[in-house]
Write a protein that holds these residues in place. Structure first.
Motif, PDB file in Angstrom:
ATOM      1  N   PRO A  80      17.755 -17.241  18.507  1.00 44.69           N
ATOM      2  CA  PRO A  80      17.148 -16.720  19.739  1.00 44.69           C
ATOM      3  C   PRO A  80      15.905 -17.662  20.090  1.00 44.69           C
ATOM      4  N   ASP A  81      15.455 -17.494  21.333  1.00 49.86           N
ATOM      5  CA  ASP A  81      14.354 -18.191  21.833  1.00 49.86           C
ATOM      6  C   ASP A  81      13.121 -17.647  21.540  1.00 49.86           C
ATOM      7  N   LEU A  82      12.106 -18.594  21.169  1.00 48.30           N
ATOM      8  CA  LEU A  82      10.792 -18.305  20.645  1.00 48.30           C
ATOM      9  C   LEU A  82       9.737 -18.169  21.667  1.00 48.30           C
ATOM     10  N   PRO A  83       9.002 -17.209  21.697  1.00 47.49           N
ATOM     11  CA  PRO A  83       7.926 -17.320  22.644  1.00 47.49           C
ATOM     12  C   PRO A  83       7.084 -18.531  22.419  1.00 47.49           C
ATOM     13  N   VAL A  84       6.083 -18.637  23.356  1.00 53.18           N
ATOM     14  CA  VAL A  84       4.969 -19.772  23.333  1.00 53.18           C
ATOM     15  C   VAL A  84       4.330 -19.907  22.251  1.00 53.18           C
TER      16      VAL A  84
ATOM     17  N   LYS B 173      -7.794 -11.354  27.455  1.00 48.23           N
ATOM     18  CA  LYS B 173      -8.234 -11.205  25.918  1.00 48.23           C
ATOM     19  C   LYS B 173      -7.383 -10.124  25.491  1.00 48.23           C
ATOM     20  N   GLU B 174      -7.153  -9.128  26.085  1.00 49.26           N
ATOM     21  CA  GLU B 174      -6.192  -8.154  25.561  1.00 49.26           C
ATOM     22  C   GLU B 174      -5.023  -8.497  25.185  1.00 49.26           C
ATOM     23  N   VAL B 175      -4.223  -9.515  25.895  1.00 49.78           N
ATOM     24  CA  VAL B 175      -2.961  -9.890  25.539  1.00 49.78           C
ATOM     25  C   VAL B 175      -3.163 -11.052  24.540  1.00 49.78           C
ATOM     26  N   LYS B 176      -3.966 -11.705  24.439  1.00 53.94           N
ATOM     27  CA  LYS B 176      -4.512 -12.446  23.150  1.00 53.94           C
ATOM     28  C   LYS B 176      -4.345 -11.520  21.907  1.00 53.94           C
TER      29      LYS B 176
ATOM     30  N   SER C 268      -2.905 -17.927  21.104  1.00 61.44           N
ATOM     31  CA  SER C 268      -4.051 -18.491  21.441  1.00 61.44           C
ATOM     32  C   SER C 268      -4.772 -18.156  22.853  1.00 61.44           C
ATOM     33  N   LEU C 269      -5.732 -18.371  23.156  1.00 64.88           N
ATOM     34  CA  LEU C 269      -6.555 -18.057  24.533  1.00 64.88           C
ATOM     35  C   LEU C 269      -5.671 -18.814  25.574  1.00 64.88           C
TER      36      LEU C 269
ATOM     37  N   LYS D  50      -3.483 -17.313  28.384  1.00 64.30           N
ATOM     38  CA  LYS D  50      -3.794 -17.151  30.140  1.00 64.30           C
ATOM     39  C   LYS D  50      -2.647 -17.635  30.784  1.00 64.30           C
ATOM     40  N   LYS D  51      -1.752 -18.741  30.041  1.00 65.95           N
ATOM     41  CA  LYS D  51      -0.407 -18.870  30.586  1.00 65.95           C
ATOM     42  C   LYS D  51       0.436 -17.991  30.849  1.00 65.95           C
ATOM     43  N   PHE D  52       0.519 -17.076  29.793  1.00 63.34           N
ATOM     44  CA  PHE D  52       1.258 -15.527  29.662  1.00 63.34           C
ATOM     45  C   PHE D  52       0.989 -14.932  30.738  1.00 63.34           C
ATOM     46  N   VAL D  53      -0.367 -14.614  31.239  1.00 65.91           N
ATOM     47  CA  VAL D  53      -0.741 -13.473  31.968  1.00 65.91           C
ATOM     48  C   VAL D  53      -0.551 -14.013  33.511  1.00 65.91           C
ATOM     49  N   GLU D  54      -0.755 -15.545  33.557  1.00 63.99           N
ATOM     50  CA  GLU D  54      -0.577 -15.995  34.866  1.00 63.99           C
ATOM     51  C   GLU D  54       0.859 -16.132  35.174  1.00 63.99           C
ATOM     52  N   SER D  55       1.775 -16.004  34.284  1.00 64.56           N
ATOM     53  CA  SER D  55       3.111 -16.281  34.756  1.00 64.56           C
ATOM     54  C   SER D  55       3.890 -14.679  34.998  1.00 64.56           C
TER      55      SER D  55
END
Length: 174
Positions: free
Chosen positions: A75-79, A124-127, A133-134, A138-143
């Protein structure tokens, strides 16, 4: 009987100064040391594979990796470097595919977008929800749009959606 590289170099230099025939002995010692690291991969089949892989371009290497992942069911692992789905996910997918008329118990939560004014709160909530990590959150939310979690119970998915909507994010449950 192992000697350091510096000691071997000094002794070879001394021997070279002393006699001309000692030069062949120093070359033999250094080539033996050089060949000892190469002797670890003695399997000719592995050597040919390594040679072929080393001649691939970057795009061909990426295709090789993706093909190996699908063939070996990796499986692909998330960031963040952690697995979002449990190890038994393929079995659950097979069970869900067979009885299509059965009610769905596990859902996927997907972040569709967010309000620009509440971007920091959403990050912050996604974190906290995903344990990233922060910088990664941030990269997750922006994508966005991006899948947040897989195989989540309905109650947990609804809680996540409610908290994210309060912060100004658009989240759907699939």
């Amino acid at each position: 009987m192992a000697m350091s590289c510096r000691y071997a170099a000094r002794s070879c230099a001394r021997q070279l100064r002393a006699t001309p025939s000692a030069q062949t002995m120093c070359v033999a010692v250094s080539s033996r040391r050089w060949n000892s690291t190469e002797a670890a991969a003695t399997n000719p089949k592995i050597n040919t594979i390594v040679d072929q892989i080393s001649q691939l371009t970057l795009l061909e290497t990426a295709d090789l990796v993706s093909t190996l992942k699908t063939k070996l069911n990796i499986p692909d692992l998330p960031v963040g470097g952690f697995a979002a789905a449990p190890a038994a996910a393929p079995v659950e997918e097979a069970e869900e595919a067979a009885p299509a008329a059965q009610e769905k118990h596990l859902f996927t939560v997907k972040l569709q977008g967010f309000e620009t004014a509440s971007k920091a709160k959403v990050i912050k909530e996604v974190k906290s929800l995903l344990g990233l990590s922060l910088v990664d959150s941030k990269k997750f939310v922006e994508s966005a749009p991006k899948m947040m979690k897989e195989n989540v119970t309905k109650e947990d998915a609804e809680k996540m959606i409610a908290t994210m909507k309060e912060l100004g994010a658009t989240v759907v449950m699939e």
